[in-house]
Each structure stands twice: as structure tokens, then as C-alpha cells.
Design a protein around this motif. Sequence first.
Motif, PDB file in Angstrom:
ATOM      1  N   VAL A   1      -9.097   1.754  78.042  1.00  0.00           N
ATOM      2  CA  VAL A   1     -10.319   2.156  77.848  1.00  0.00           C
ATOM      3  C   VAL A   1     -10.375   3.104  76.097  1.00  0.00           C
ATOM      4  O   VAL A   1     -11.171   2.300  75.198  1.00  0.00           O
ATOM      5  N   SER A   2      -9.432   4.087  76.226  1.00  0.00           N
ATOM      6  CA  SER A   2      -9.270   4.539  74.687  1.00  0.00           C
ATOM      7  C   SER A   2      -8.760   3.438  74.172  1.00  0.00           C
ATOM      8  O   SER A   2      -9.513   3.340  72.559  1.00  0.00           O
ATOM      9  N   THR A   3      -8.373   2.653  74.322  1.00  0.00           N
ATOM     10  CA  THR A   3      -7.671   1.887  72.903  1.00  0.00           C
ATOM     11  C   THR A   3      -9.094   0.875  72.453  1.00  0.00           C
ATOM     12  O   THR A   3      -8.625   0.601  71.389  1.00  0.00           O
ATOM     13  N   GLN A   4      -9.738   0.948  73.333  1.00  0.00           N
ATOM     14  CA  GLN A   4     -10.665  -0.763  73.407  1.00  0.00           C
ATOM     15  C   GLN A   4     -11.307   0.151  72.151  1.00  0.00           C
ATOM     16  O   GLN A   4     -12.271  -0.744  70.998  1.00  0.00           O
ATOM     17  N   TYR A   5     -12.569   1.982  71.613  1.00  0.00           N
ATOM     18  CA  TYR A   5     -13.060   1.945  71.286  1.00  0.00           C
ATOM     19  C   TYR A   5     -11.990   2.450  69.939  1.00  0.00           C
ATOM     20  O   TYR A   5     -12.802   2.573  69.236  1.00  0.00           O
ATOM     21  N   ALA A   6     -10.675   2.839  70.260  1.00  0.00           N
ATOM     22  CA  ALA A   6      -9.712   3.089  69.115  1.00  0.00           C
ATOM     23  C   ALA A   6     -10.492   2.619  68.000  1.00  0.00           C
ATOM     24  O   ALA A   6     -10.803   2.375  66.685  1.00  0.00           O
ATOM     25  N   TRP A   7      -9.544   0.403  68.780  1.00  0.00           N
ATOM     26  CA  TRP A   7      -9.831  -0.215  68.198  1.00  0.00           C
ATOM     27  C   TRP A   7     -11.346  -0.850  66.533  1.00  0.00           C
ATOM     28  O   TRP A   7     -11.703  -0.258  65.643  1.00  0.00           O
ATOM     29  N   ALA A   8     -12.313  -0.307  67.719  1.00  0.00           N
ATOM     30  CA  ALA A   8     -13.556   0.116  67.159  1.00  0.00           C
ATOM     31  C   ALA A   8     -13.830   0.574  66.173  1.00  0.00           C
ATOM     32  O   ALA A   8     -15.052   0.022  65.203  1.00  0.00           O
ATOM     33  N   PHE A   9     -14.099   1.478  66.685  1.00  0.00           N
ATOM     34  CA  PHE A   9     -13.798   2.660  65.503  1.00  0.00           C
ATOM     35  C   PHE A   9     -12.891   2.965  64.397  1.00  0.00           C
ATOM     36  O   PHE A   9     -13.824   2.548  63.036  1.00  0.00           O
ATOM     37  N   GLU A  10     -12.295   2.398  64.064  1.00  0.00           N
ATOM     38  CA  GLU A  10     -11.260   2.175  63.560  1.00  0.00           C
ATOM     39  C   GLU A  10     -12.041   1.426  62.154  1.00  0.00           C
ATOM     40  O   GLU A  10     -11.764   0.807  61.305  1.00  0.00           O
ATOM     41  N   GLN A  11     -12.424   0.105  62.706  1.00  0.00           N
ATOM     42  CA  GLN A  11     -13.030  -1.132  62.257  1.00  0.00           C
ATOM     43  C   GLN A  11     -14.428  -1.137  61.074  1.00  0.00           C
ATOM     44  O   GLN A  11     -14.462  -1.578  60.654  1.00  0.00           O
ATOM     45  N   ALA A  12     -14.867   0.138  62.251  1.00  0.00           N
ATOM     46  CA  ALA A  12     -16.117   1.243  60.895  1.00  0.00           C
ATOM     47  C   ALA A  12     -15.946   2.059  60.176  1.00  0.00           C
ATOM     48  O   ALA A  12     -16.424   2.617  60.235  1.00  0.00           O
ATOM     49  N   GLY A  13     -14.584   1.784  60.156  1.00  0.00           N
ATOM     50  CA  GLY A  13     -13.960   2.656  58.904  1.00  0.00           C
ATOM     51  C   GLY A  13     -13.523   4.384  59.339  1.00  0.00           C
ATOM     52  O   GLY A  13     -13.343   5.605  58.055  1.00  0.00           O
ATOM     53  N   HIS A  14     -13.548   4.568  60.895  1.00  0.00           N
ATOM     54  CA  HIS A  14     -12.976   5.950  61.094  1.00  0.00           C
ATOM     55  C   HIS A  14     -11.732   5.826  61.222  1.00  0.00           C
ATOM     56  O   HIS A  14     -10.938   4.839  60.901  1.00  0.00           O
ATOM     57  N   THR A  15     -11.261   6.785  61.269  1.00  0.00           N
ATOM     58  CA  THR A  15      -9.641   7.533  61.859  1.00  0.00           C
ATOM     59  C   THR A  15      -9.200   8.178  62.741  1.00  0.00           C
ATOM     60  O   THR A  15     -10.194   8.881  63.822  1.00  0.00           O
ATOM     61  N   VAL A  16      -8.623   7.332  63.606  1.00  0.00           N
ATOM     62  CA  VAL A  16      -8.508   7.013  64.933  1.00  0.00           C
ATOM     63  C   VAL A  16      -7.263   7.855  64.904  1.00  0.00           C
ATOM     64  O   VAL A  16      -6.080   7.025  64.243  1.00  0.00           O
ATOM     65  N   GLU A  17      -6.846   8.862  66.334  1.00  0.00           N
ATOM     66  CA  GLU A  17      -5.259   8.692  66.523  1.00  0.00           C
ATOM     67  C   GLU A  17      -4.985   9.176  68.112  1.00  0.00           C
ATOM     68  O   GLU A  17      -6.563   9.510  68.445  1.00  0.00           O
ATOM     69  N   PHE A  18      -4.229   9.534  68.263  1.00  0.00           N
ATOM     70  CA  PHE A  18      -3.485   9.321  70.000  1.00  0.00           C
ATOM     71  C   PHE A  18      -3.243  10.093  70.413  1.00  0.00           C
ATOM     72  O   PHE A  18      -2.569  10.594  69.551  1.00  0.00           O
ATOM     73  N   TYR A  19      -3.316  11.651  71.583  1.00  0.00           N
ATOM     74  CA  TYR A  19      -2.314  12.158  72.156  1.00  0.00           C
ATOM     75  C   TYR A  19      -2.078  11.387  73.333  1.00  0.00           C
ATOM     76  O   TYR A  19      -2.998  10.806  73.758  1.00  0.00           O
ATOM     77  N   VAL A  20      -0.667  11.560  73.112  1.00  0.00           N
ATOM     78  CA  VAL A  20       0.361  11.305  74.637  1.00  0.00           C
ATOM     79  C   VAL A  20       1.189  12.413  75.089  1.00  0.00           C
ATOM     80  O   VAL A  20       1.508  12.722  74.429  1.00  0.00           O
ATOM     81  N   ARG A  21       1.360  12.154  76.043  1.00  0.00           N
ATOM     82  CA  ARG A  21       2.569  13.323  76.571  1.00  0.00           C
ATOM     83  C   ARG A  21       3.998  13.519  75.860  1.00  0.00           C
ATOM     84  O   ARG A  21       4.412  12.048  75.069  1.00  0.00           O
ATOM     85  N   LYS A  22       4.376  14.105  76.451  1.00  0.00           N
ATOM     86  CA  LYS A  22       5.894  14.507  75.957  1.00  0.00           C
ATOM     87  C   LYS A  22       6.763  12.920  75.910  1.00  0.00           C
ATOM     88  O   LYS A  22       7.030  12.599  77.393  1.00  0.00           O
ATOM     89  N   GLY A  23       7.277  12.629  74.818  1.00  0.00           N
ATOM     90  CA  GLY A  23       8.511  11.650  75.581  1.00  0.00           C
ATOM     91  C   GLY A  23       7.613  10.027  75.237  1.00  0.00           C
ATOM     92  O   GLY A  23       8.138   9.232  75.656  1.00  0.00           O
ATOM     93  N   ARG A  24       6.302  10.267  75.152  1.00  0.00           N
ATOM     94  CA  ARG A  24       5.540   8.786  75.831  1.00  0.00           C
ATOM     95  C   ARG A  24       5.249   8.136  73.944  1.00  0.00           C
ATOM     96  O   ARG A  24       5.403   6.972  74.596  1.00  0.00           O
ATOM     97  N   LYS A  25       5.777   8.641  72.889  1.00  0.00           N
ATOM     98  CA  LYS A  25       5.354   8.156  71.859  1.00  0.00           C
ATOM     99  C   LYS A  25       6.669   6.783  71.883  1.00  0.00           C
ATOM    100  O   LYS A  25       6.893   6.295  70.563  1.00  0.00           O
TER     101      LYS A  25
END
Length: 268
Positions: free
Chosen positions: A61-85
Motif C-alpha cells: 500500500v505504501s509503495t503504490q501511494y508513494a509512487w502516485a504522490f511523487e508523480q504529483a510533485g511531492h517528495t516521498v521517502e520510506f522508513y525501514v527497519r535496521k538492515g532493510r535498506k
Amino acid sequence: MFGPISGSIDDPTDIKNLMVDDCIVNPYNIIIQHVVGSSTRMINALGESNMKILFFGRGVVSTQYAWAFEQAGHTVEFYVRKGRKETFGSRIELEMWDARKGKKLIKESWNVNLHEEILPNYDLIIVSVNTEQLPEAAQFLSTAAGNTPILLFNNIWQDLKSSIAPLSMNNVVFGFPGAGGGIADNKLRGGFLKMVLLENPRAGTEPINNKVKALFESAHFKINWVKDMQNWLWNHFARNAAMEAEVLKRGKFPSDPEPKRTPFPMLG
């Protein structure tokens, strides 16, 4: 801005100098200044509307909406647990249906910005996690998020206030997505609808609701406002439970004589 104007332009094609406060002004200059000024105001307005959004986790869910918001000109980033990056990497393959305007299949390799810590410079944090993960997420965000407003964007079957403790209800608004799918081998397959659900503003949450509303509408989503989100979520769970019980009884989903219009179930 200007004083009284003397002189006239009898023929619109005949541009003459005009007198403004005893100074000679060429109308072309006025027109150019007006156009440039309007463009500058437009650019400033667009710049101010850009939001910096942090998604809690890099799920479906997060990835799909993040993609849509970035397409609209917003800056999107993700928080992930240690080691997941390192595990996730800086890209994810997308194969998803965008149903905001008809039905469009998106296929691309998308760059993502992952962080293993939360910095206090976001306009909004969006949380969409499994229900059993919510208590741990709320506990973590109660200190890590500071005063950043939060949109809880997932199923919650418990009492809303107790489910997000120790987060303050005044800093949280609740919604429900219209998206689904899965991620395997770093490839997302899924889709999202035009419609999302958001709760009506509560006392004290109006500024957050307005911010969330502006964000989704800027990306061409349609908001359905819910008067009582707690009641809606309980009814949603009840309907899902009834459907799953019928599936277990039959051993399969009931046949649907009409093909679905979207590649995933509509909201319950």
C-alpha cells in the motif's frame, strides 16, 4: 500600486506611452511585469504545495501511494527497519494498475529513498502496517515522530484510541486505502483505485485533515468522508469475516457471473 493613469489607447494595436504619476510608462512593460509576476506567484504556490512525506515501511500500500504522490510533485521517502535498506535496495519493480483515470497498467523500475531513522523534517507520516504490528509502530512513533502529523491508513479492529496509544488522537487521523497486491522478489504486483476513505475531522484535527485532503486531491484521488471511522472499520471486519466463513464452507469463492471492473476487490 500605480497612481492615476492619463492618456489613452484608441486603437488596441497602437501602443502608446501612458502617463502614470507624471512618469512615462510603456504599456508593454506593464503587461510583461504582470505576466512575470503572475508566473512567479504560480511557481511560489506550486512550491508551497509540495509536501515531504514519510511512509512507515515499504509495503504494498505504501509503495503504490508513494509512487502516485511523487508523480504529483511531492517528495516521498520510506522508513525501514535496521538492515532493510541494504536488503531492499534503491529500486523496486512495479507492475500495477492505476485506476484513477480509467485503468492504466504501470510497468517501471522505480527509485526509492529509504531511511533507517526518522528525521523531524516531514510534513506528514503515513502508516500502513498489519494490524498486529500497529502497537509496536505506535510506541516507536510516539517518540520518533515528534510533532509530525500521522495518517493511520490501514485496518484497525481494536478501539482506535487504545490501538494507537501512546500516540495522541489530536495528532492522528484515520483513513482506509483502496489498494492491494503483493511483493515478491522485489517486484510489486497490484493496483489502486481512485477512491480513498478518510474520517471526518475531529475537534483539533482539522489542520491535519486539510493537509491530508490537499495531498490526495493533488494526486487526483477522490475522498469519501466517513463520519464514524470506528464503526465503519468494525462493519468492514464483520463483512470480511462473513465472506471468509462462506469461503471456508464452500472451499472456494462464490462464482461471480459478471467480470470485475478492477483487478482487485472493491472496498468493503
